[in-house]
Write an enzyme that holds these catalytic residues in place. Structure first.
Site, mmCIF file in Angstrom:
data_model
loop_
_atom_site.group_PDB
_atom_site.id
_atom_site.type_symbol
_atom_site.label_atom_id
_atom_site.label_comp_id
_atom_site.label_asym_id
_atom_site.label_seq_id
_atom_site.Cartn_x
_atom_site.Cartn_y
_atom_site.Cartn_z
ATOM 1 N N GLY A 46 2.124 6.832 1.728
ATOM 2 C CA GLY A 46 3.053 6.425 0.676
ATOM 3 C C GLY A 46 3.405 4.963 0.779
ATOM 4 O O GLY A 46 2.927 4.245 1.656
ATOM 5 N N ARG A 47 4.232 4.555 -0.162
ATOM 6 C CA ARG A 47 4.677 3.158 -0.155
ATOM 7 C C ARG A 47 6.149 3.124 -0.494
ATOM 8 O O ARG A 47 6.676 4.030 -1.132
ATOM 9 C CB ARG A 47 3.881 2.339 -1.169
ATOM 10 C CG ARG A 47 4.187 2.660 -2.624
ATOM 11 C CD ARG A 47 3.548 1.644 -3.549
ATOM 12 N NE ARG A 47 2.097 1.694 -3.469
ATOM 13 C CZ ARG A 47 1.341 2.503 -4.197
ATOM 14 N NH1 ARG A 47 1.907 3.365 -5.036
ATOM 15 N NH2 ARG A 47 0.032 2.485 -4.086
ATOM 16 N N GLY A 48 6.783 2.080 -0.051
ATOM 17 C CA GLY A 48 8.188 1.873 -0.372
ATOM 18 C C GLY A 48 8.403 0.425 -0.734
ATOM 19 O O GLY A 48 7.453 -0.345 -0.848
ATOM 20 N N LYS A 49 9.649 0.075 -0.906
ATOM 21 C CA LYS A 49 10.011 -1.275 -1.313
ATOM 22 C C LYS A 49 9.553 -2.308 -0.280
ATOM 23 O O LYS A 49 9.122 -3.398 -0.624
ATOM 24 C CB LYS A 49 11.534 -1.328 -1.476
ATOM 25 C CG LYS A 49 12.055 -2.539 -2.216
ATOM 26 C CD LYS A 49 13.555 -2.376 -2.467
ATOM 27 C CE LYS A 49 14.156 -3.612 -3.106
ATOM 28 N NZ LYS A 49 15.623 -3.455 -3.257
ATOM 29 N N TYR A 50 9.663 -1.929 0.993
ATOM 30 C CA TYR A 50 9.435 -2.905 2.050
ATOM 31 C C TYR A 50 8.177 -2.660 2.877
ATOM 32 O O TYR A 50 7.907 -3.402 3.802
ATOM 33 C CB TYR A 50 10.641 -2.939 3.005
ATOM 34 C CG TYR A 50 11.952 -3.227 2.313
ATOM 35 C CD1 TYR A 50 12.231 -4.503 1.809
ATOM 36 C CD2 TYR A 50 12.921 -2.233 2.161
ATOM 37 C CE1 TYR A 50 13.435 -4.776 1.178
ATOM 38 C CE2 TYR A 50 14.131 -2.500 1.529
ATOM 39 C CZ TYR A 50 14.380 -3.773 1.038
ATOM 40 O OH TYR A 50 15.569 -4.044 0.408
ATOM 41 N N SER A 51 7.420 -1.605 2.580
ATOM 42 C CA SER A 51 6.278 -1.306 3.441
ATOM 43 C C SER A 51 5.281 -0.341 2.808
ATOM 44 O O SER A 51 5.550 0.264 1.776
ATOM 45 C CB SER A 51 6.774 -0.716 4.758
ATOM 46 O OG SER A 51 7.486 0.468 4.494
ATOM 47 N N VAL A 53 2.778 2.938 4.194
ATOM 48 C CA VAL A 53 2.789 3.864 5.326
ATOM 49 C C VAL A 53 1.487 4.662 5.396
ATOM 50 O O VAL A 53 1.009 5.160 4.378
ATOM 51 C CB VAL A 53 3.996 4.820 5.219
ATOM 52 C CG1 VAL A 53 4.039 5.771 6.397
ATOM 53 C CG2 VAL A 53 5.290 4.018 5.167
ATOM 54 N N LYS A 68 3.637 2.062 9.879
ATOM 55 C CA LYS A 68 4.405 1.479 8.771
ATOM 56 C C LYS A 68 4.105 -0.018 8.752
ATOM 57 O O LYS A 68 4.557 -0.768 9.621
ATOM 58 C CB LYS A 68 5.890 1.758 9.001
ATOM 59 C CG LYS A 68 6.843 1.131 7.998
ATOM 60 C CD LYS A 68 8.266 1.602 8.296
ATOM 61 C CE LYS A 68 9.305 0.882 7.463
ATOM 62 N NZ LYS A 68 10.675 1.382 7.708
ATOM 63 N N ASP A 156 21.119 4.430 4.705
ATOM 64 C CA ASP A 156 20.148 4.893 3.706
ATOM 65 C C ASP A 156 19.829 6.377 3.905
ATOM 66 O O ASP A 156 18.673 6.788 3.843
ATOM 67 C CB ASP A 156 18.870 4.051 3.767
ATOM 68 C CG ASP A 156 18.036 4.150 2.483
ATOM 69 O OD1 ASP A 156 18.572 4.624 1.451
ATOM 70 O OD2 ASP A 156 16.850 3.760 2.511
#
Length: 391
Positions: A46-51, A53, A68, A156
């Site tokens: 997956g992906r997020g705002k800052y990284s 994975v 990550k 968070d």
């Protein structure tokens, strides 16, 4: 206006004051880098705002890990996450940071974690029993009480950041990228947490918040689980988020809260807040969720979802609530009948904040050409030919 009234945490107030400076002074932390050649990426999770994975293999011992890869961000933020993970390592239900690697060419840092065999919460939460919810909430509280006792706010807490290996009943609190050290009297950025889990203090721009922020977020998770309403407070933006809360908790207590702390409310709220009565929690019970709701569940929820951050239960107080009596009794019985084992490394799917779940991986094709894999390649982590292939 003389400005907002100061506030201090009711518990673990001076933890960092009594620690040596190097414990909390993350900007001075010297990172010890491991060897990126020890890891081979297998598939993107997956992906997020800052990284971004990935699932990966540690080729030195053939164990699954999660990598990550951090997107370009201030060095200070990366150091903060690393220092916090190192300080908390070994704590109950805290994700274990196994290694930190960096490619000598691209200088891209990556954090290596234990693997968690996670079930996507949107599927899992629909199947949980009343006892399951109590059990997993108690496990989250162990992690929160521990990090709070170590002078750290997570900031968070949300379902995406709670990995659950349901088969083994193992839980890990992940993504410490927004976590921060608590110093009494310090004013913090209110642009933390995800909208549906933001405490009222963030929404009214009150900066002197503390560990109790995490307890609000936990209350939002509990409400969504017992009422089967995800998310429970569904705001369309940060202003509407407070309106959604006010429609449940009422506007009277909200105004008491802002008066108590002398908070100046953004004028945008004048037109949208209106007047709302406090609703009884029983009104959210229906035939589809009644098997998950009990008087003690509603009492516990009511003691978490309070406007006034100082009125919320602390993590330790929460663990002593009657809602958990059966769980505590069972855990006491189990620990007395079995040898107490250490924290077992667990396994992960979406290893960070805001990760969108990735569909079942298809054979390599489209994944290999993705900029993420390209970035990973530049990181010096060899990507095996079967990357992204189904296991």
């Amino acid at each position: 206006m003389s400005g907002p009234v100061p506030s201090r945490a009711r518990v673990y107030t001076d933890v960092n004051t009594h620690r040596p400076r190097e414990y909390w002074d993350y900007e001075s932390h010297v990172v010890e880098w491991g060897n990126q050649d020890d890891y081979q990426l297998v598939r993107k999770l997956g992906r997020g705002k800052y990284s971004e994975v990935f699932e990966a293999i540690n080729i030195t011992n053939n164990e699954k890990v999660v990598v990550k890869i951090l997107k370009p961000v201030k060095k200070k933020k990366i150091k903060r996450e690393i220092k916090i993970l190192e300080n908390l390592r070994g704590g109950p239900n805290i994700i274990t940071l196994a290694d930190i690697v960096k490619d000598p060419v691209s200088r891209t840092p990556a954090l290596v974690f234990e693997h968690v065999n996670n079930t996507d919460f949107k599927q899992l939460y629909q199947t949980l029993t009343d006892y399951d919810i109590r059990f997993y909430m108690y496990e989250i509280l162990k992690a929160l009480d521990y990090c709070h006792s170590m002078g750290i706010m997570h900031r968070d807490v949300k379902p995406h950041n709670v990995m659950i290996d349901h088969e083994h009943r193992k839980l890990r609190l992940i993504d410490w990228g927004l976590a921060e050290f608590y110093h009494p009297g310090q004013e913090y950025n209110v642009r933390v947490a995800s909208r549906y889990f933001k405490g009222p203090e963030l929404l009214v721009d009150y900066q002197m918040y503390d560990y109790s922020l995490d307890m609000w977020s936990l209350g939002c998770m509990l409400a969504s689980m017992i009422f089967r309403k995800e998310p429970f407070f569904h705001g369309h933006d940060n202003y509407d988020q407070l309106v959604r809360i006010a429609k449940v908790l009422g506007t009277e207590d909200l105004y008491d809260y802002i008066d108590k702390y002398n908070i100046e409310l953004d004028p945008r709220f004048n037109d949208i807040l209106g007047r709302h009565s406090r609703k009884r929690w029983e009104r959210f019970v229906h035939s589809e969720n009644q098997h998950l709701v009990s008087p003690e569940a509603l009492d516990f929820l009511d003691k978490l979802l309070r406007y006034d951050h100082q009125s919320r239960l602390t993590a330790r107080e929460a663990m002593e609530h009657p809602y958990f009596y059966t769980v505590v009794k069972d855990q006491a019985r189990m620990s007395s009948t079995s040898m107490a084992g250490g924290s077992t490394p667990v396994s992960s799917a979406n290893m960070m904040s805001g990760i969108s779940s990735v569909p079942t991986p298809s054979p390599l094709g489209p994944l290999a050409g993705s900029p993420v894999i390209a970035a990973a390649n530049s990181l010096g982590i060899p990507v095996p030919a079967a990357a992204g292939a189904q296991q």
